[in-house]
Design an enzyme around this catalytic site. Structure first.
Site, PDB file in Angstrom:
ATOM      1  N   ASN A 355       0.847  -1.196   0.000  1.00  0.00           N
ATOM      2  CA  ASN A 355       0.000   0.000   0.000  1.00  0.00           C
ATOM      3  C   ASN A 355       0.879   1.242   0.000  1.00  0.00           C
ATOM      4  OD1 ASN A 355      -2.361   1.634   0.271  1.00  0.00           O
ATOM      5  ND2 ASN A 355      -1.968   1.772   2.454  1.00  0.00           N
ATOM      6  N   GLU A 356       1.033   1.883   1.162  1.00  0.00           N
ATOM      7  CA  GLU A 356       1.898   3.068   1.194  1.00  0.00           C
ATOM      8  C   GLU A 356       3.280   2.653   1.669  1.00  0.00           C
ATOM      9  OE1 GLU A 356      -0.175   6.013   3.471  1.00  0.00           O
ATOM     10  OE2 GLU A 356      -1.463   6.523   1.775  1.00  0.00           O
TER      11      GLU A 356
HETATM   12  O1  AHR Z   1      -7.834   6.207   3.018  1.00  0.00           O
HETATM   13  C1  AHR Z   1      -7.416   6.148   4.343  1.00  0.00           C
HETATM   14  C2  AHR Z   1      -5.976   5.729   4.480  1.00  0.00           C
HETATM   15  O2  AHR Z   1      -5.142   6.695   3.924  1.00  0.00           O
HETATM   16  C3  AHR Z   1      -5.578   4.472   3.769  1.00  0.00           C
HETATM   17  O3  AHR Z   1      -5.813   3.352   4.525  1.00  0.00           O
HETATM   18  C4  AHR Z   1      -4.105   4.648   3.575  1.00  0.00           C
HETATM   19  O4  AHR Z   1      -3.644   4.002   2.422  1.00  0.00           O
HETATM   20  C5  AHR Z   1      -3.908   6.130   3.537  1.00  0.00           C
HETATM   21  O5  AHR Z   1      -2.923   6.536   4.409  1.00  0.00           O
END
Ligand code: AHR
Length: 629
Positions: A355-356
């Site tokens: 993800n991030e």
């Molecule tokens: O959309 C909320 C959060 O924002 C998500 O889980 C994450 O990927 C981002 O930091």
């Protein structure tokens, strides 16, 4: 003036440009889209996260003893259950008030109740009641347990009941009619009118909001919940398929409070996500964990990193997911999909890895995924991540790393997942962000973005920004607002596109901007220039995306960010225009002759005079040198 003459044909607009990002945050899945009404149905909540631990959400009724048991449970993934001992011959048992404020019952609606029971020494009736706030019975039914049985095994019992009246904050009770003891697990209640009337289904009113958006893709299941923190709570798709009583409940990374703890039952799991994509005609964009927990991103940050050996399991999970979607009955995971009722393969073109996450540790792991997946499934569109653009150095590191692999024999990444949540001003200032992006190599998947509020100002800033996405959709191939859902009674993240509680749902201003853009995607851009000072004489004008469809008409998108009055040449709004309002704000959509007009209103009924402030226009203007005054 906007001039379009003689500039030729511009880029083709990506036909996957506008989609959705779904994450179980703000009770979006359990307590939201997933229509299960019982909280803690399987008694697996834990003491450290939930008030009353495994008993969370339940209260005793009558003179009973309640005990949480963990031996002889339903299965290894669902080991805990409750023993109810009714001490007297008066009714006694448990009651559950559902998520947050309670359960919503609708007059004449039917509800499917089910429960697993292990018989002890109770041979009588089990009364099932739906109750309103004043403790009045709204619906009831009986399960006959009077026949003695030799079986000491768990058995599933079902009952359909009809509500006699509307109730906003109702609850469900299970009562032994006389003294005795039974074991109970998987207490469940669903409305029958789920989306497509499916068992274990989704809330029809919430899916309807998604249907109206006409999304081209859905990215799921997150977000940070993919990452988990610690890694043991990371989302594992294999725990989310099969019979719901066997899915391994997990703590949600957005933990909640002890009063409102947040778990994932996985009742809405990967099978259901793929099915939803199919129903909505959207391409699935699943994301898998990359072998790192949330925050385990780069040097100096905490979190868990897998060893090389541990990473193999994560890579195998990714390969098995592709097999789950594409495999036939002779394959292990394809057979599981078929067993669940989907003979045909699921569409599976994209796969997000992480993800991030970014930095050295991430790309080390990502590379391993690439090797394994390319070898077996070379056509899969792999999505790597750059992390938030605000993360300066690491973001740059990510892009450098991705670009340095450009000449690799195997395509390193088809798309780079960018995320940003910024002030509306940022979006206005960065409308041209992608005009100068490198076009030769990896495309952009704008996996999460939002201007930081559910105001008209933010919605208009997003609209302006989206004209930039559209104009550059030869490089930005997919984009999704985030997060999608927010529960009005409890949320961990704001703003959100769609707000709901147990009984109602409404779109934010941002939702209606998305809706207009998502339903009006042209074939290609008609390049345009703005004449005159101050960007074409439209004070505050910020973005433009024009296109010409292959149909018999042309369309234009104009976003005006000015705070002054916005009037158009045409007498577009008439008294009988349909005015749609949100229960939240003083803004709305006017629709007339198939065109949508999104405005802030000053009064109960819009007239031209009421149209003050920012506006987004999507319609069919006079082509060529259209003038706004
Ligand atoms: O959309 C909320 C959060 O924002 C998500 O889980 C994450 O990927 C981002 O930091």
């Amino acid at each position: 003036q906007i001039e379009i003459n003689g500039l030729g044909r511009g880029i083709d607009v990506s036909d996957t440009l506008y989609g959705l990002f779904f994450e179980d945050i703000n009770f979006a899945a359990d307590g939201g889209l997933y229509a299960e009404m019982v909280k803690n149905r399987s008694f697996e909540f834990q003491e450290q996260y939930a008030e009353n631990g495994a008993l969370h959400g339940y209260e005793a009724v009558g003179d009973v003893e309640l005990e949480i048991m963990n031996e002889g449970g339903l299965n290894k993934n669902n080991s805990q259950y409750i023993k109810i001992n009714n001490n007297t011959d008066s009714k006694g048992g448990i009651t559950n008030k559902g998520f947050l404020e309670g359960m919503f019952f609708q007059k004449n609606a039917k509800y499917d109740f089910s429960v697993y029971i292990k018989r002890k020494d109770y041979f009588g009736l089990l009364t099932i009641e739906l109750l309103d706030e004043a403790n009045q019975v709204v619906a009831d039914g009986k399960i006959d347990l009077s026949q003695k049985t030799e079986s000491a095994d768990w058995e599933k019992y079902t009952l359909s009941i009809t509500a006699k009246q509307d109730t906003e904050k109702g609850r469900l009770s299970l009562l032994l009619n006389s003294s005795g003891t039974i074991d109970i697990d998987m207490v469940s209640l669903f409305p029958q009118n789920t989306y497509k009337n499916r068992k274990n289904g989704l809330r029809a009113d919430l899916v309807a909001m998604l249907e109206e958006l006409n999304p081209s893709f859905i990215r799921f299941p997150g977000g940070c919940i993919v990452e988990g923190n610690p890694l043991s709570t990371a989302y594992k798709w294999k725990d989310t398929i099969g019979d719901i009583s066997e899915r391994k409940q997990n703590l949600n990374l957005w933990i909640g409070t002890k009063e409102n703890p947040y778990y994932q039952t996985y009742g809405l799991g990967f099978y259901e996500y793929f099915q939803l994509c199919e129903d909505l005609g959207a391409k699935p964009v699943p994301v898998v964990n990359c072998g790192m927990s949330c925050q385990a991103r780069a040097n100096g940050q905490t979190g868990t990193l897998t060893t090389d050996e541990e990473l193999e399991e994560y890579i195998q999970d990714a390969l098995d997911l592709i097999e789950f979607c594409r495999g036939d009955g002779t394959t292990e995971w394809g057979a599981k999909r078929i067993e669940m009722g989907h003979e045909q393969p699921f569409d599976m073109e994209y796969l997000g890895i992480g993800n991030e996450q970014w930095g050295e540790e991430y790309f080390k792991r990502y590379t391993q995924f690439v090797k394994a997946i390319r070898e077996k499934y070379p056509d899969i569109q792999l999505i790597t991540t750059s992390g938030p653009a605000s993360d300066g150095d690491l973001y740059e590191y990510a892009w450098n790393c991705i670009n340095s692999h450009n000449n690799d024999e195997m395509k390193f990444a088809n798309l780079v997942d960018e995320h940003y949540y910024n002030e509306p001003e940022w979006f206005l200032q960065h409308v041209f962000r992608y005009d100068t992006y490198e076009r030769e190599n990896t495309d952009v998947f704008l996996g999460e973005y939002a201007a930081k509020s559910n105001t008209l100002k933010a919605a208009v800033a997003e609209a302006a920004y989206m004209t930039g996405l559209e104009r550059n959709s030869d490089v930005v191939k997919l984009a999704a607002y985030a997060p999608l859902f927010g529960n009005t009674l409890s949320s961990q993240w704001k703003p959100d596109m769609i707000w709901f509680n147990q009984s109602s749902v409404f779109g934010s201003a941002n939702y209606y901007v998305q809706k207009m853009f998502m339903n009006n995607v042209g074939d290609y851009i008609v390049p345009s220039v703005l004449a005159g000072e101050n960007m074409g004489g439209i004070s505050g004008y910020i973005g433009l995306g024009t296109w010409k469809t292959s149909a018999a008409y042309d369309d234009i998108k104009v976003v005006n960010n000015d705070t002054g009055q916005v009037l158009y040449e045409t007498d577009f709004l008439k008294k009988d225009s349909q005015w749609k309002t949100s229960s939240q704000g003083n803004w709305g959509i006017v629709e007339e002759d198939g065109e949508s007009f999104f405005v802030q209103k000053n009064d109960a009924y819009p007239t031209n005079e009421d149209i003050m402030g920012s506006a987004v226009y999507i319609g069919t203007p006079e082509w060529k040198n259209y003038t706004f005054t």
